[in-house]
Design a protein around this motif. Structure first.
Motif, PDB file in Angstrom:
ATOM      1  N   SER A 114       0.793  -1.127   0.078  1.00 41.16           N
ATOM      2  CA  SER A 114      -0.061   0.070  -0.026  1.00 41.16           C
ATOM      3  C   SER A 114       0.918   1.189   0.063  1.00 41.16           C
ATOM      4  CB  SER A 114      -1.019   0.062   1.116  1.00 41.16           C
ATOM      5  OG  SER A 114      -1.728   1.238   1.071  1.00 41.16           O
ATOM      6  N   VAL A 115       1.338   1.551  -1.336  1.00 40.28           N
ATOM      7  CA  VAL A 115       2.083   2.724  -1.199  1.00 40.28           C
ATOM      8  C   VAL A 115       1.390   3.926  -0.701  1.00 40.28           C
ATOM      9  CG1 VAL A 115       3.608   4.105  -2.940  1.00 40.28           C
ATOM     10  CG2 VAL A 115       3.415   1.403  -3.254  1.00 40.28           C
ATOM     11  N   SER A 116       2.078   4.902  -0.043  1.00 41.50           N
ATOM     12  CA  SER A 116       1.645   5.885   0.652  1.00 41.50           C
ATOM     13  C   SER A 116       2.156   7.137  -0.033  1.00 41.50           C
ATOM     14  CB  SER A 116       1.727   6.027   2.255  1.00 41.50           C
ATOM     15  OG  SER A 116       2.811   5.997   2.496  1.00 41.50           O
ATOM     16  N   GLU A 117       3.495   7.192  -0.394  1.00 42.10           N
ATOM     17  CA  GLU A 117       4.135   8.149  -1.054  1.00 42.10           C
ATOM     18  C   GLU A 117       5.196   7.620  -2.264  1.00 42.10           C
ATOM     19  OE1 GLU A 117       5.430  11.649   1.064  1.00 42.10           O
ATOM     20  OE2 GLU A 117       4.577  10.763   2.680  1.00 42.10           O
TER      21      GLU A 117
ATOM     22  N   TYR B 222       0.079   6.570 -14.552  1.00 41.85           N
ATOM     23  CA  TYR B 222      -1.094   5.431 -14.124  1.00 41.85           C
ATOM     24  C   TYR B 222      -0.807   5.179 -12.679  1.00 41.85           C
ATOM     25  CZ  TYR B 222      -3.863   1.622 -13.861  1.00 41.85           C
ATOM     26  OH  TYR B 222      -5.101   0.462 -13.649  1.00 41.85           O
ATOM     27  N   THR B 223      -1.699   5.225 -12.072  1.00 39.12           N
ATOM     28  CA  THR B 223      -1.523   4.642 -10.667  1.00 39.12           C
ATOM     29  C   THR B 223      -3.058   3.952 -10.491  1.00 39.12           C
ATOM     30  OG1 THR B 223      -2.441   6.543  -9.611  1.00 39.12           O
ATOM     31  CG2 THR B 223       0.098   6.321  -9.474  1.00 39.12           C
ATOM     32  N   ALA B 224      -2.919   2.499 -10.073  1.00 39.36           N
ATOM     33  CA  ALA B 224      -4.049   2.067  -9.399  1.00 39.36           C
ATOM     34  C   ALA B 224      -5.283   1.899  -9.910  1.00 39.36           C
ATOM     35  CB  ALA B 224      -4.164   2.163  -7.964  1.00 39.36           C
ATOM     36  N   VAL B 225      -5.652   3.004 -10.087  1.00 37.89           N
ATOM     37  CA  VAL B 225      -7.277   3.126 -10.638  1.00 37.89           C
ATOM     38  C   VAL B 225      -7.440   3.657 -12.309  1.00 37.89           C
ATOM     39  CG1 VAL B 225      -9.581   4.157 -10.329  1.00 37.89           C
ATOM     40  CG2 VAL B 225      -7.984   3.346  -8.358  1.00 37.89           C
ATOM     41  N   GLY B 226      -6.473   4.599 -12.418  1.00 37.84           N
ATOM     42  CA  GLY B 226      -6.637   5.302 -13.861  1.00 37.84           C
ATOM     43  C   GLY B 226      -5.386   6.196 -14.242  1.00 37.84           C
ATOM     44  N   TYR B 227      -5.401   6.566 -15.383  1.00 37.08           N
ATOM     45  CA  TYR B 227      -4.458   7.666 -15.972  1.00 37.08           C
ATOM     46  C   TYR B 227      -4.686   9.028 -15.667  1.00 37.08           C
ATOM     47  CZ  TYR B 227      -2.720   3.858 -18.945  1.00 37.08           C
ATOM     48  OH  TYR B 227      -2.163   2.646 -19.431  1.00 37.08           O
ATOM     49  N   GLN B 228      -3.629   9.685 -15.197  1.00 32.46           N
ATOM     50  CA  GLN B 228      -3.588  11.117 -15.303  1.00 32.46           C
ATOM     51  C   GLN B 228      -2.980  11.585 -16.688  1.00 32.46           C
ATOM     52  OE1 GLN B 228      -1.520  12.543 -12.100  1.00 32.46           O
ATOM     53  NE2 GLN B 228      -1.569  14.631 -12.430  1.00 32.46           N
ATOM     54  N   THR B 229      -3.515  12.357 -17.496  1.00 31.34           N
ATOM     55  CA  THR B 229      -2.963  12.839 -18.576  1.00 31.34           C
ATOM     56  C   THR B 229      -2.485  14.278 -18.689  1.00 31.34           C
ATOM     57  OG1 THR B 229      -4.179  11.008 -19.989  1.00 31.34           O
ATOM     58  CG2 THR B 229      -3.096  12.841 -21.022  1.00 31.34           C
TER      59      THR B 229
ATOM     60  N   THR C 288      -7.235   5.011  -4.564  1.00 34.49           N
ATOM     61  CA  THR C 288      -6.709   3.657  -4.243  1.00 34.49           C
ATOM     62  C   THR C 288      -5.183   3.830  -3.933  1.00 34.49           C
ATOM     63  OG1 THR C 288      -8.426   2.421  -4.848  1.00 34.49           O
ATOM     64  CG2 THR C 288      -6.542   1.235  -4.363  1.00 34.49           C
ATOM     65  N   ASN C 289      -4.595   3.474  -3.031  1.00 35.16           N
ATOM     66  CA  ASN C 289      -3.147   3.124  -2.926  1.00 35.16           C
ATOM     67  C   ASN C 289      -2.568   2.282  -3.739  1.00 35.16           C
ATOM     68  OD1 ASN C 289      -3.544   5.134  -0.985  1.00 35.16           O
ATOM     69  ND2 ASN C 289      -2.328   4.168   0.528  1.00 35.16           N
ATOM     70  N   PRO C 290      -1.514   2.493  -4.505  1.00 30.82           N
ATOM     71  CA  PRO C 290      -0.823   1.552  -5.395  1.00 30.82           C
ATOM     72  C   PRO C 290      -0.397   0.282  -4.773  1.00 30.82           C
ATOM     73  CG  PRO C 290      -0.140   3.464  -6.138  1.00 30.82           C
ATOM     74  CD  PRO C 290      -0.952   3.796  -4.793  1.00 30.82           C
ATOM     75  N   ASP C 291      -0.505  -1.043  -5.151  1.00 34.18           N
ATOM     76  CA  ASP C 291       0.053  -2.224  -4.435  1.00 34.18           C
ATOM     77  C   ASP C 291       1.196  -2.594  -5.498  1.00 34.18           C
ATOM     78  OD1 ASP C 291       0.696  -4.561  -3.404  1.00 34.18           O
ATOM     79  OD2 ASP C 291      -1.366  -5.555  -3.451  1.00 34.18           O
TER      80      ASP C 291
END
Length: 178
Positions: free
Chosen positions: A36-39, A82-89, A131-134
């Motif tokens: 659970s990456v917090s930073e 991209y992190t866990a849930v979706g793209y930021q463009t 969601t925090n990336p795993d």
């Protein structure tokens, strides 16, 4: 918009042909970041030889049609984090043959779980993540993402990872020291 061209100071870089070149870093880095990456912060100097292809700067995942976190250029030559849930463009396109400093951060310590994208030391996009990336057990690949079909065609240099979300001034300092 709002960013100026900066000189790339490194004496060396790694070239990728966009077909079958990538660096498999194994799972140790993903495991060190945990379940659970917090930073996290990732920064790199990038130079694409070709526009219009979907290619990866880095990717965490199984590298078998899976990605948990990645930084890519899409077919419109737009940066995508991209992190866990979706793209930021970041909608502005990058130009082939030019060096850019890119950095992306994820910070769950903030109430909005912010992910940010920086280009040449300027914040160009920020977005809320739910969601925090795993990354535990996930493979890190440089010069591709998702699978070998998304190889980088160009050069990468000074790719770096931090276990915290760097602030703007720190990203600018890293950019100017590399």
């Amino acid at each position: 918009t709002g960013h100026k061209e900066v000189q790339f100071a490194s004496a060396g870089s790694t070239s990728f042909d966009g077909v079958n070149d990538y660096i498999d870093c194994g799972t140790a880095i993903g495991t060190s970041f945990g379940a659970s990456v917090s930073e996290i912060t990732v920064s790199a100097w990038v130079n694409t030889d070709v526009t219009g292809n979907d290619s990866g700067i880095f990717g965490f995942g199984t590298f078998s049609n899976n990605s948990v976190m990645s930084l890519t250029l899409d077919t419109s030559t737009q940066l995508r984090f991209y992190t866990a849930v979706g793209y930021q463009t970041y909608a502005s396109t990058l130009t082939a043959g030019r060096w850019y400093h890119v950095a992306c951060t994820y910070d769950a310590s903030l109430s909005s779980n912010e992910k940010k994208l920086y280009l040449d030391g300027v914040l160009v996009s920020e977005q809320t993540e739910t969601t925090n990336p795993d990354l535990d057990g996930e493979k890190l690949v440089l010069g591709s993402y998702y699978s070998s079909s998304y190889g980088w065609d160009g050069k990468l240099a000074n790719v770096a990872f931090w276990g915290r979300a760097l602030k703007l001034e720190e990203i600018q300092s890293v950019m100017h020291k590399q």
